[in-house]
Motif scaffolding. Structure first.
Motif, PDB file in Angstrom:
ATOM      1  N   LEU A  53       0.824  -1.196   0.000  1.00  0.00           N
ATOM      2  CA  LEU A  53       0.000   0.000   0.000  1.00  0.00           C
ATOM      3  C   LEU A  53       0.867   1.259   0.000  1.00  0.00           C
ATOM      4  O   LEU A  53       0.609   2.198  -0.763  1.00  0.00           O
ATOM      5  CB  LEU A  53      -0.949  -0.005   1.205  1.00  0.00           C
ATOM      6  CG  LEU A  53      -1.874   1.203   1.333  1.00  0.00           C
ATOM      7  CD1 LEU A  53      -2.715   1.402   0.079  1.00  0.00           C
ATOM      8  CD2 LEU A  53      -2.755   1.038   2.569  1.00  0.00           C
ATOM      9  N   ALA A  54       1.906   1.276   0.826  1.00  0.00           N
ATOM     10  CA  ALA A  54       2.778   2.450   0.903  1.00  0.00           C
ATOM     11  C   ALA A  54       3.488   2.703  -0.423  1.00  0.00           C
ATOM     12  O   ALA A  54       3.515   3.834  -0.929  1.00  0.00           O
ATOM     13  CB  ALA A  54       3.795   2.276   2.035  1.00  0.00           C
ATOM     14  N   SER A  55       4.057   1.661  -1.012  1.00  0.00           N
ATOM     15  CA  SER A  55       4.804   1.848  -2.262  1.00  0.00           C
ATOM     16  C   SER A  55       3.885   2.204  -3.416  1.00  0.00           C
ATOM     17  O   SER A  55       4.213   3.070  -4.241  1.00  0.00           O
ATOM     18  CB  SER A  55       5.648   0.618  -2.589  1.00  0.00           C
ATOM     19  OG  SER A  55       4.825  -0.521  -2.788  1.00  0.00           O
ATOM     20  N   CYS A  56       2.726   1.576  -3.495  1.00  0.00           N
ATOM     21  CA  CYS A  56       1.782   1.879  -4.574  1.00  0.00           C
ATOM     22  C   CYS A  56       1.293   3.320  -4.461  1.00  0.00           C
ATOM     23  O   CYS A  56       1.193   4.031  -5.463  1.00  0.00           O
ATOM     24  CB  CYS A  56       0.606   0.906  -4.531  1.00  0.00           C
ATOM     25  SG  CYS A  56      -0.543   1.105  -5.905  1.00  0.00           S
ATOM     26  N   THR A  57       1.022   3.765  -3.242  1.00  0.00           N
ATOM     27  CA  THR A  57       0.582   5.143  -3.034  1.00  0.00           C
ATOM     28  C   THR A  57       1.677   6.116  -3.453  1.00  0.00           C
ATOM     29  O   THR A  57       1.425   7.084  -4.175  1.00  0.00           O
ATOM     30  CB  THR A  57       0.187   5.366  -1.559  1.00  0.00           C
ATOM     31  OG1 THR A  57      -0.878   4.463  -1.217  1.00  0.00           O
ATOM     32  CG2 THR A  57      -0.263   6.794  -1.321  1.00  0.00           C
ATOM     33  N   LYS A  91      -3.951   2.862   7.955  1.00  0.00           N
ATOM     34  CA  LYS A  91      -3.806   4.307   8.125  1.00  0.00           C
ATOM     35  C   LYS A  91      -2.576   4.764   7.352  1.00  0.00           C
ATOM     36  O   LYS A  91      -1.472   4.301   7.626  1.00  0.00           O
ATOM     37  CB  LYS A  91      -3.691   4.655   9.594  1.00  0.00           C
ATOM     38  CG  LYS A  91      -4.942   4.265  10.364  1.00  0.00           C
ATOM     39  CD  LYS A  91      -4.877   4.679  11.795  1.00  0.00           C
ATOM     40  CE  LYS A  91      -6.182   4.296  12.469  1.00  0.00           C
ATOM     41  NZ  LYS A  91      -6.261   4.815  13.823  1.00  0.00           N
ATOM     42  N   CYS A  92      -2.795   5.654   6.396  1.00  0.00           N
ATOM     43  CA  CYS A  92      -1.718   6.147   5.534  1.00  0.00           C
ATOM     44  C   CYS A  92      -1.437   7.609   5.864  1.00  0.00           C
ATOM     45  O   CYS A  92      -2.319   8.450   5.737  1.00  0.00           O
ATOM     46  CB  CYS A  92      -2.110   6.055   4.063  1.00  0.00           C
ATOM     47  SG  CYS A  92      -2.410   4.399   3.485  1.00  0.00           S
ATOM     48  N   ILE A 111      -5.751  11.794  -5.269  1.00  0.00           N
ATOM     49  CA  ILE A 111      -5.066  10.830  -6.131  1.00  0.00           C
ATOM     50  C   ILE A 111      -4.559   9.637  -5.320  1.00  0.00           C
ATOM     51  O   ILE A 111      -4.576   8.497  -5.798  1.00  0.00           O
ATOM     52  CB  ILE A 111      -3.905  11.517  -6.887  1.00  0.00           C
ATOM     53  CG1 ILE A 111      -4.450  12.585  -7.839  1.00  0.00           C
ATOM     54  CG2 ILE A 111      -3.024  10.514  -7.620  1.00  0.00           C
ATOM     55  CD1 ILE A 111      -5.386  12.049  -8.915  1.00  0.00           C
ATOM     56  N   ALA A 112      -4.134   9.863  -4.080  1.00  0.00           N
ATOM     57  CA  ALA A 112      -3.636   8.771  -3.233  1.00  0.00           C
ATOM     58  C   ALA A 112      -4.681   7.672  -3.076  1.00  0.00           C
ATOM     59  O   ALA A 112      -4.342   6.489  -2.991  1.00  0.00           O
ATOM     60  CB  ALA A 112      -3.219   9.314  -1.866  1.00  0.00           C
ATOM     61  N   HIS A 118      -4.732   0.423  -2.983  1.00  0.00           N
ATOM     62  CA  HIS A 118      -5.781   1.049  -2.163  1.00  0.00           C
ATOM     63  C   HIS A 118      -7.149   0.578  -2.628  1.00  0.00           C
ATOM     64  O   HIS A 118      -8.015   0.234  -1.814  1.00  0.00           O
ATOM     65  CB  HIS A 118      -5.665   2.578  -2.260  1.00  0.00           C
ATOM     66  CG  HIS A 118      -6.635   3.325  -1.403  1.00  0.00           C
ATOM     67  ND1 HIS A 118      -7.953   3.491  -1.739  1.00  0.00           N
ATOM     68  CD2 HIS A 118      -6.461   3.955  -0.218  1.00  0.00           C
ATOM     69  CE1 HIS A 118      -8.557   4.203  -0.806  1.00  0.00           C
ATOM     70  NE2 HIS A 118      -7.672   4.490   0.131  1.00  0.00           N
ATOM     71  N   ASN A 119      -7.341   0.548  -3.951  1.00  0.00           N
ATOM     72  CA  ASN A 119      -8.628   0.099  -4.493  1.00  0.00           C
ATOM     73  C   ASN A 119      -8.918  -1.358  -4.142  1.00  0.00           C
ATOM     74  O   ASN A 119     -10.047  -1.698  -3.791  1.00  0.00           O
ATOM     75  CB  ASN A 119      -8.671   0.309  -6.008  1.00  0.00           C
ATOM     76  CG  ASN A 119      -8.811   1.772  -6.369  1.00  0.00           C
ATOM     77  OD1 ASN A 119      -9.387   2.557  -5.619  1.00  0.00           O
ATOM     78  ND2 ASN A 119      -8.266   2.154  -7.506  1.00  0.00           N
TER      79      ASN A 119
END
Length: 133
Positions: A53-57, A91-92, A111-112, A118-119
Motif C-alpha cells: 500500500l505504501a509503495s503503490c501510493t 492508516k496512511c 489521487i492517493a 488502495h482500491n
C-alpha cells in the motif's frame, strides 16, 4: 522456484519460519520475529501488505506529480494497520516535500485514494485456496 509475471511464489522448508518469496526475477524473504519462533530474517507477512500500500501510493503520487509537472521533491508514505473485531483499518500518513499549493496538496490526497492497491483493499476480497496433488 521462479514465478511467472503476476504470480508470487512462497516457499518454506524446515526453517521456522523463514520463507522465500519470488516475484518475477525478484527474491525476498519473509519471516516472523524471534519472539514468535522465527529468525527475523525478513519482514512479517502483514508488513508486505503495508509495504504494498505504501509503495503503490508513493508511486501513484509520483506519476501524477510528474505528469502534472508539480514541484515535488520527495514523497514519504507511512502505513500502519490495526485489526478491530470486524475489519482491518489501514492508516496512511503522507508527507510531500516540495513547492506545491494547498490546492495541489488536496488533489494529491485525492489521487492517493486511486492507487491500485488502495482500491483492492477498499473493496470486498475473495481468496480461493486449494491444495494440489
Amino acid at each position: 522456484m521462479i514465478a511467472d509475471n503476476g504470480t508470487v511464489v512462497a516457499s518454506i522448508g524446515r526453517d521456522h519460519y523463514k520463507t522465500e518469496l519470488t516475484a518475477s526475477t525478484h527474491t525476498l524473504l519473509a519471516d516472523e520475529p524471534t519472539g514468535n519462533g522465527g529468525t527475523d530474517s525478513g519482514p512479517m507477512p502483514g508488513d508486505f501488505m503495508r509495504m504494498a500500500l505504501a509503495s503503490c501510493t508513493a508511486i501513484t503520487l509520483r506519476m501524477y506529480a510528474d505528469r502534472k509537472k508539480l514541484d515535488v521533491e520527495r514523497i514519504d508514505v507511512k502505513v500502519n494497520s490495526e485489526r478491530t473485531e470486524y475489519k482491518t483499518i489501514f492508516k496512511c500518513e503522507i508527507t510531500i516535500a516540495g513547492n506545491i499549493t494547498d490546492e495541489q496538496r488536496a488533489r494529491l490526497e485525492e489521487i492517493a485514494h486511486k492507487c491500485p492497491v488502495h482500491n483492492v483493499l477498499s473493496h470486498p476480497i475473495e481468496v480461493d485456496t486449494w491444495i494440489v496433488h
